[in-house]
Design an enzyme around this catalytic site. Structure first.
Site, mmCIF file in Angstrom:
data_model
loop_
_atom_site.group_PDB
_atom_site.id
_atom_site.type_symbol
_atom_site.label_atom_id
_atom_site.label_comp_id
_atom_site.label_asym_id
_atom_site.label_seq_id
_atom_site.Cartn_x
_atom_site.Cartn_y
_atom_site.Cartn_z
ATOM 1 N N LYS A 45 3.671 -2.685 7.137
ATOM 2 C CA LYS A 45 4.672 -2.087 6.238
ATOM 3 C C LYS A 45 5.996 -1.823 6.953
ATOM 4 O O LYS A 45 7.031 -1.665 6.306
ATOM 5 C CB LYS A 45 4.146 -0.803 5.606
ATOM 6 N N ASP A 46 5.983 -1.777 8.303
ATOM 7 C CA ASP A 46 7.211 -1.556 9.069
ATOM 8 C C ASP A 46 7.951 -2.844 9.386
ATOM 9 O O ASP A 46 9.114 -2.808 9.800
ATOM 10 C CB ASP A 46 6.895 -0.855 10.401
ATOM 11 N N ARG A 67 10.078 6.645 -1.116
ATOM 12 C CA ARG A 67 9.014 6.273 -2.064
ATOM 13 C C ARG A 67 8.097 7.460 -2.338
ATOM 14 O O ARG A 67 7.780 7.764 -3.495
ATOM 15 C CB ARG A 67 8.203 5.100 -1.490
ATOM 16 N N ARG A 68 7.682 8.149 -1.290
ATOM 17 C CA ARG A 68 6.786 9.292 -1.468
ATOM 18 C C ARG A 68 7.503 10.447 -2.159
ATOM 19 O O ARG A 68 6.925 11.115 -3.027
ATOM 20 C CB ARG A 68 6.231 9.732 -0.114
ATOM 21 N N CYS A 117 12.174 -1.322 4.227
ATOM 22 C CA CYS A 117 10.961 -0.550 3.943
ATOM 23 C C CYS A 117 11.274 0.901 3.583
ATOM 24 O O CYS A 117 10.358 1.680 3.333
ATOM 25 C CB CYS A 117 9.996 -0.607 5.137
ATOM 26 N N ARG A 145 2.805 15.632 12.969
ATOM 27 C CA ARG A 145 2.975 15.935 11.545
ATOM 28 C C ARG A 145 1.816 16.802 11.024
ATOM 29 O O ARG A 145 2.037 17.768 10.289
ATOM 30 C CB ARG A 145 3.090 14.631 10.748
ATOM 31 N N ARG A 172 9.301 13.876 10.545
ATOM 32 C CA ARG A 172 9.193 12.711 11.434
ATOM 33 C C ARG A 172 8.261 13.077 12.579
ATOM 34 O O ARG A 172 7.795 14.200 12.689
ATOM 35 C CB ARG A 172 10.586 12.344 11.981
#
Length: 307
Positions: free
Chosen positions: A81-82, A130-131, A241, A154, A148
């Site tokens: 995805k990156d 997106r989230r 992305c 996190r 981040r």
């Protein structure tokens, strides 16, 4: 003996993922001599804000790719995805192994069973547009704040009470054996994941045919099909992305089903498309879905993000 150098980011998740790839190679080539080349990317050093405010193409991948191009490494392992949809000249994705779980999950400071159990105005950490957009679509009151750092950092910010909850990829927690931190698994048909989420990309130089052939048993056809159509839609929207696009596809027999969501950040414009087709027609469907997203408000959403 095959000597193979694997370029990887230095985070625990990245080296764990590269370790999985090493083990897969060892299973098909037991005498392989495999070493890691750890690389620091812009994404590892710049953790100041929401991703869309700082991201350039290849934010998490360019330096790793450069290790291949300069012959410092033979393989690069990426979270797919990156990886930009425009593959760097001279490089190829030689294999996509079996995909991990694609879902996003919520890690919360208190015991909850759904997003609706969060308190009003709960502070939720994520730097993904997106989230944020999909959180706002489900709960417009939530206070989304930048988050981040590596996975462990996190999760610790939830445990310390800095956030009421965070949204994170299930695949990363699974790979790090941290799944016991998961409070809620978000249904991917409702909270639609990023294109390629949960998949790894094993990248090589295009002309390294011996290594490409060596890696071929690692390839998973279903993972290749689903990630290709998901990334195709992302590519046709001309977005990196960081855009607020979710795409989720599934293969069953010779057919593929698809859900795509594009939204502005506050979810006041939320576009959702579904389709099902034969796998042979997947590229045509990707083109159709991308055009519909753009025609029904997507162009304005993307322009709003860019400006």
């Amino acid at each position: 003996m095959h000597k193979i150098r694997i370029a990887t980011r230095a985070s625990k998740l990245a080296t764990t993922q590269s370790g999985h790839v090493r083990d897969m190679i060892k299973s098909i080539c037991p005498d392989a001599d495999i070493t890691f080349v750890e690389v620091t990317t812009k994404g590892d050093t710049d953790k100041t804000d929401f991703l869309h405010k700082v991201e350039s193409v290849g934010f998490f991948t360019s330096e790793v790719e450069n290790a291949l191009l300069t012959n410092q490494a033979d393989i690069a392992v990426h979270s797919l995805k990156d990886l930009p949809t425009a593959i760097t000249e001279g490089l190829t994705i030689a294999a996509i192994p079996q995909r991990e779980q694609v879902s996003d999950v919520m890690v919360a400071s208190k015991n909850i069973s759904s997003i609706n159990d969060l308190p009003e105005r709960a502070k939720v950490g994520t730097s993904s547009l997106r989230r944020i957009a999909q959180l706002k679509h489900l709960r417009s009151d939530l206070d989304c704040q930048p988050l981040r750092g590596n996975v462990e950092t996190r999760v610790n910010k939830v445990n310390s009470g800095e956030y009421d909850a965070i949204i994170i990829a299930q695949a990363g927690l699974n790979r790090l054996s941290m799944a016991d931190n998961i409070s809620v698994v978000m249904d991917p048909e409702i909270f639609v994941p990023a294109p390629g989420q949960g998949a790894l990309a094993i990248q090589t130089r295009t002309n390294d045919t011996d290594l490409i052939n060596l890696l071929s048993p690692i390839e998973n056809s279903s993972a290749r099909i689903t990630t290709t159509i998901e990334r195709s839609i992302l590519s046709k929207l001309h977005g990196g992305c960081s855009i607020p696009l979710g795409v989720y596809s599934q293969v069953k027999d010779d057919r593929i089903s698809l859900i795509a969501v594009l939204s502005n950040v506050d979810a006041t414009r939320y576009i959702r498309k579904t389709a099902e087709c034969d796998i042979s027609e997947s590229e045509i469907i990707a083109e159709k879905i991308a055009a519909e997203l753009l025609d029904e408000g997507g162009r304005e959403i993307l322009e709003e993000i860019r400006t």
